[in-house]
Design an enzyme around this catalytic site. Sequence first.
Site, short mmCIF file in Angstrom:
data_model
loop_
_atom_site.label_atom_id
_atom_site.label_comp_id
_atom_site.label_asym_id
_atom_site.label_seq_id
_atom_site.Cartn_x
_atom_site.Cartn_y
_atom_site.Cartn_z
N SER A 234 2.02 7.40 28.78
CA SER A 234 2.52 8.44 29.70
C SER A 234 1.60 8.61 30.91
O SER A 234 2.08 8.66 32.04
CB SER A 234 2.75 9.77 28.98
OG SER A 234 1.69 10.07 28.13
N TYR B 201 -0.84 18.97 19.06
CA TYR B 201 -1.84 18.88 20.13
C TYR B 201 -2.01 20.26 20.78
O TYR B 201 -3.14 20.75 20.94
CB TYR B 201 -1.40 17.84 21.16
CG TYR B 201 -2.43 17.56 22.22
CD1 TYR B 201 -3.33 16.51 22.09
CD2 TYR B 201 -2.53 18.37 23.35
CE1 TYR B 201 -4.30 16.27 23.05
CE2 TYR B 201 -3.49 18.15 24.31
CZ TYR B 201 -4.37 17.09 24.16
OH TYR B 201 -5.33 16.86 25.11
N ASP C 165 -11.98 16.70 26.06
CA ASP C 165 -11.79 16.78 27.52
C ASP C 165 -11.28 18.16 27.92
O ASP C 165 -11.72 18.73 28.93
CB ASP C 165 -10.89 15.65 28.07
CG ASP C 165 -9.50 15.58 27.48
OD1 ASP C 165 -9.23 16.24 26.45
OD2 ASP C 165 -8.67 14.84 28.04
N LEU D 72 -2.18 4.97 23.46
CA LEU D 72 -2.90 4.19 24.48
C LEU D 72 -2.54 4.69 25.89
O LEU D 72 -2.74 4.00 26.88
CB LEU D 72 -2.60 2.69 24.33
CG LEU D 72 -2.98 2.08 22.98
CD1 LEU D 72 -2.59 0.61 22.90
CD2 LEU D 72 -4.48 2.24 22.71
N ASP E 30 -7.12 10.88 30.17
CA ASP E 30 -6.25 9.70 30.24
C ASP E 30 -5.91 9.33 31.68
O ASP E 30 -5.99 8.17 32.08
CB ASP E 30 -4.94 9.96 29.47
CG ASP E 30 -5.20 10.29 28.02
OD1 ASP E 30 -6.34 10.16 27.57
OD2 ASP E 30 -4.24 10.69 27.34
N GLY F 191 3.91 5.48 22.71
CA GLY F 191 3.60 6.50 21.71
C GLY F 191 2.53 6.05 20.74
O GLY F 191 2.43 6.56 19.63
N GLU G 132 -13.53 12.57 21.49
CA GLU G 132 -12.10 12.84 21.29
C GLU G 132 -11.82 14.32 21.17
O GLU G 132 -12.54 15.06 20.49
CB GLU G 132 -11.65 12.12 20.01
CG GLU G 132 -10.26 11.56 20.11
CD GLU G 132 -10.16 10.47 21.17
OE1 GLU G 132 -9.75 10.79 22.31
OE2 GLU G 132 -10.47 9.32 20.87
C1 GLA Z 1 -4.56 12.79 24.51
C2 GLA Z 1 -4.70 13.65 25.75
C3 GLA Z 1 -6.13 13.60 26.32
C4 GLA Z 1 -7.16 13.86 25.22
C5 GLA Z 1 -6.88 13.04 23.98
C6 GLA Z 1 -7.77 13.39 22.83
O1 GLA Z 1 -4.70 11.45 24.82
O2 GLA Z 1 -3.80 13.23 26.75
O3 GLA Z 1 -6.26 14.50 27.38
O4 GLA Z 1 -7.23 15.22 24.92
O5 GLA Z 1 -5.54 13.16 23.54
O6 GLA Z 1 -9.10 13.13 23.14
#
Ligand code: GLA
Length: 399
Positions: free
Chosen positions: A138, A232, A47, A135, A182, A132, A44
């Site tokens: 978007s 984020y 990426d 999962l 994602d 939101g 987590e």
């Molecule tokens: C969101 C982002 C991903 C990743 C996760 C955390 O889902 O869209 O790119 O960074 O958070 O792992």
Amino acid sequence: MIKTPKMTTHQIHASELKREFNRLFSRNPEQLFFCPGRINLIGEHIDYNGGQVLPCAISMGTYLAVAKNNDKRFRFHCLNFPETADLHLQSSYSKTGAEWFNYPLGVVDRILQDGHDLSGLDLLFYGNLPIGAGLSSSASIEVLMGFALSSLFGLDIDKKDIALLAKDAENHFIGVNCGIMDQFAVAMGKKDHAILLNCDNLGYEYIPFKTANYSLLIINTNKQRSLAESKYNERFTECGAALKLLKQELSIQHLCDASLADWEVNRYMVNNPVLEKRATHVISENQRVKDAVIAMQTGDMELFGKLLYASHHSLRYDYEVSGKELDTIVDFCTDYPGCIGARMTGAGFGGCAIALVQENKIEDFSEKLLDHYTQQIGYAPGIFAAAVSEGVCELQITN
Ligand code: GLA
């Protein structure tokens, strides 16, 4: 008695969409598409640090019924939201407000920027992913739009490139500095497999998802996320700052290029306690992914579970993206004898957790967690089993 075959979830949603499409646009859709959501098993917030991640596509996602029109308009409708958009076909678009249609519109804009000719479209979306909830609703709608455009206009863009352009739309049109995980997971998902994805070079491998006599549950905190996007982006910036400091000693391109051993020797370079915690999470999480893959391949579910707990601990204390709701779930799991591992999944700040629970304990686990969470937080969580599924696809239109 004649038995009618049972309809699949896809067939049920497809026929409902077709009916609604007809009601809205007074004709049939030309094509139907589906794109799943995802969970991330482990890896987590790494990426965007060049790490390896282990997500899987799930059976819930977003549906689209669509037909070309001759009046050069993009008409966006969605069964989940009252807001609609009716836009003239232009050579580019920009984000307007925070409405849902900005996500597919960003992908339309991105494909126009690549020089492809499009005509107008009538579009009706429907999603059965909690929105939101971490999962990837978007990424699901973005990749769905890219895949649909490629198919409708014969653009022949492969799924990997659709994932890349969807990420680009999220970064530059929506304004979130997300990594590729994602979009890649929902584009490239494979039934009963996790994807081990190297986010630096996009090399990937499918790992059979076998959980022995444990089931993977998704637990939705049902917390309304706020500030998630700005937090984020803040983490993204902090990682960049830690990398810059480490680069004075190490010749690395991404934080995840540093091994745990490199980090122990050179962490003094990051002489800022917050940045040090962020880098500790990133570098240790990357190692946990490698260990988790071995655990999965050797069927060592106990070790796999322990790595999930360790990942959560690191996200909670070092990366600081968890929260009371997610921690309440994971703490409950830690104390529950039939649960061997749990962690938050996705960006955090609310959203969902995943848990590995002994199959014959699921009912008891769910009842007790529901009571405990409701007592602690004041409202109920959502608890459901995860089915690991295929990525984006076209669906048959049936009568
Ligand atoms: C969101 C982002 C991903 C990743 C996760 C955390 O889902 O869209 O790119 O960074 O958070 O792992």
